[in-house]
Write a protein that holds these residues in place. Structure first.
Motif, PDB file in Angstrom:
ATOM      1  N   GLN A 132       0.830  -1.200   0.000  1.00 32.99           N
ATOM      2  CA  GLN A 132       0.000   0.000   0.000  1.00 32.99           C
ATOM      3  C   GLN A 132       0.871   1.260   0.000  1.00 32.99           C
ATOM      4  O   GLN A 132       1.054   1.905   1.024  1.00 32.99           O
ATOM      5  CB  GLN A 132      -0.920   0.008   1.221  1.00 32.99           C
ATOM      6  CG  GLN A 132      -1.947   1.133   1.206  1.00 32.99           C
ATOM      7  CD  GLN A 132      -2.891   1.012   0.040  1.00 32.99           C
ATOM      8  OE1 GLN A 132      -3.717   0.122   0.011  1.00 32.99           O
ATOM      9  NE2 GLN A 132      -2.760   1.890  -0.934  1.00 32.99           N
ATOM     10  N   PRO A 133       1.435   1.644  -1.140  1.00 35.03           N
ATOM     11  CA  PRO A 133       2.235   2.872  -1.192  1.00 35.03           C
ATOM     12  C   PRO A 133       1.361   4.096  -0.979  1.00 35.03           C
ATOM     13  O   PRO A 133       0.232   4.159  -1.463  1.00 35.03           O
ATOM     14  CB  PRO A 133       2.828   2.848  -2.603  1.00 35.03           C
ATOM     15  CG  PRO A 133       1.890   1.992  -3.393  1.00 35.03           C
ATOM     16  CD  PRO A 133       1.351   0.976  -2.446  1.00 35.03           C
ATOM     17  N   ALA A 134       1.881   5.057  -0.229  1.00 32.76           N
ATOM     18  CA  ALA A 134       1.135   6.287   0.022  1.00 32.76           C
ATOM     19  C   ALA A 134       1.572   7.397  -0.926  1.00 32.76           C
ATOM     20  O   ALA A 134       0.745   8.055  -1.550  1.00 32.76           O
ATOM     21  CB  ALA A 134       1.324   6.723   1.473  1.00 32.76           C
ATOM     22  N   THR A 135       2.872   7.607  -1.052  1.00 37.38           N
ATOM     23  CA  THR A 135       3.404   8.715  -1.837  1.00 37.38           C
ATOM     24  C   THR A 135       3.979   8.218  -3.166  1.00 37.38           C
ATOM     25  O   THR A 135       4.108   7.011  -3.397  1.00 37.38           O
ATOM     26  CB  THR A 135       4.509   9.432  -1.054  1.00 37.38           C
ATOM     27  OG1 THR A 135       5.631   8.528  -0.896  1.00 37.38           O
ATOM     28  CG2 THR A 135       4.012   9.861   0.325  1.00 37.38           C
ATOM     29  N   LEU A 136       4.368   9.165  -4.005  1.00 38.47           N
ATOM     30  CA  LEU A 136       4.997   8.813  -5.281  1.00 38.47           C
ATOM     31  C   LEU A 136       6.309   8.081  -5.036  1.00 38.47           C
ATOM     32  O   LEU A 136       6.613   7.091  -5.713  1.00 38.47           O
ATOM     33  CB  LEU A 136       5.229  10.075  -6.112  1.00 38.47           C
ATOM     34  CG  LEU A 136       5.896   9.899  -7.479  1.00 38.47           C
ATOM     35  CD1 LEU A 136       5.118   8.929  -8.355  1.00 38.47           C
ATOM     36  CD2 LEU A 136       6.044  11.258  -8.169  1.00 38.47           C
TER      37      LEU A 136
END
Length: 349
Positions: free
Chosen positions: A178-182
């Protein structure tokens, strides 16, 4: 993001006069729907993205023989996933299931697509996944079918605790990505590469993405902050939701040279009032193609309360393929490049 899909997630529409708790629940489910489904069917990549398509095809075919001798993952392999869980794989996974479109796209791009034996109902890219068994969505996962496939790794996304628990009970190793940022997106591509022993392909995909992101950043670097376009991105229309700091879509807007009118919020997926949007007066409005009716109203100038906003008056309303900006995977860079062309057409062709 279709209302039908939301009904399947929540089971009902938001009641009139819903309180804060209901709105918070709706916001959470909206984001899960956004990330899980990619919010729409697969579309053609925007013009000028042949490099990205070629890179994905190269990754799908194994990233080239020159990368085969790269360092391999040593098993048993243990890492901490995005749910804070310790995940251990005893051997290289040969039968992988993906329960999120973003993870599916990553696996194929890095050269592990030939080991994917099943995908969620919303995975639709690349074309090869259309012939794979479909294993359901967030609330209708087909566990019987999953067991029959005998996977040795499942990749899913955040917000799927019940799904993760069930897979664990079935003895299937599962990792939450679950990546949040770029920056997280780039990191997770590399992490998945390590997890499935496709490090060379992952490095190639990330290097290509970084080069293209840097090219856009360099092109807009000379634009003074005061002269950068003010941008509103619509996540949902009722309640009105947008993107803020801490989320990868916000990062994409900034990397493309835009100023997110919701940059002052403290949430990556905040609700926002129409009054605040009017006060911020965006010069560009971007709408996902799942909200085509909102886009049509804005283009026609018939959406009540929006007619005085600069973007509406000047006709700078753009409809973007959800799959290119809502899925935290390799094609996110194509969404970034598309935004840059819309923000600064004189600089990007």
């Amino acid at each position: 993001m279709s209302r039908i899909f939301l009904h399947r997630i929540w089971g009902r529409t938001r009641p009139r006069g819903a309180g804060r708790r209901s709105l918070a629940l709706l916001a959470t489910l909206l984001i899960l729907a956004l990330l899980a489904s990619g919010c729409g069917g697969a579309g053609q990549a925007p013009a000028g993205t042949e490099q990205g398509q070629a890179g994905a095809q190269a990754g799908s075919s194994g990233a080239g023989a020159d990368h085969e001798a790269a360092a391999a993952t040593t098993y048993p392999y243990t890492f901490t996933d995005d749910a804070g869980r310790q995940v251990t794989l005893e051997a290289r996974p040969e039968r992988i299931i993906s329960l999120a479109p973003s993870n599916t796209e990553i696996l194929f791009a890095i050269g592990a697509g030939d080991r994917v034996v099943g995908v969620d109902s919303f995975s639709d890219y690349p074309a090869e996944v259309k012939d794979l068994p479909k294993l359901g969505g967030l609330t209708d996962t087909n566990y019987e079918q999953i067991v029959a496939l005998e996977p040795d790794l499942a990749l899913t996304i955040g917000g799927t605790e019940e799904q993760v628990k069930k897979l664990e009970e079935l003895g299937i190793p599962v990792a939450v990505i679950q990546p949040a940022t770029l920056d997280d997106v780039l990191d997770r591509i590399q992490r998945i590469g390590e997890l499935v022993d496709a490090q060379a392909g992952a490095r190639q995909v990330v290097a290509d993405m970084k080069a293209r992101i840097d090219a856009v950043r360099q092109e807009v670097a000379a634009i003074p902050q005061a002269e950068r376009v003010r941008v509103f991105y619509e996540v949902w229309n009722d309640p009105l939701m947008t993107v803020g700091p801490g989320g990868f879509i916000h990062d994409v807007i900034v990397a493309a040279g835009g100023v997110n009118v919701a940059e002052g919020t403290s949430q990556p997926w905040p609700q926002i009032s129409l009054e605040e949007v009017v006060r911020q007066d965006p010069q560009v409005i971007v709408v996902p193609d799942s909200l085509k009716s909102s886009y049509d109203q804005l283009k026609e100038g018939s959406r009540p309360g929006w007619e005085g906003i600069t973007a509406v008056k000047e006709g700078r309303i753009y409809l973007i393929d959800d799959n290119l900006i809502s899925r935290p995977g390799p094609r996110l860079v194509e969404g970034l490049e598309q935004l840059a062309r819309w923000f600064y057409p004189d600089r990007f062709q």
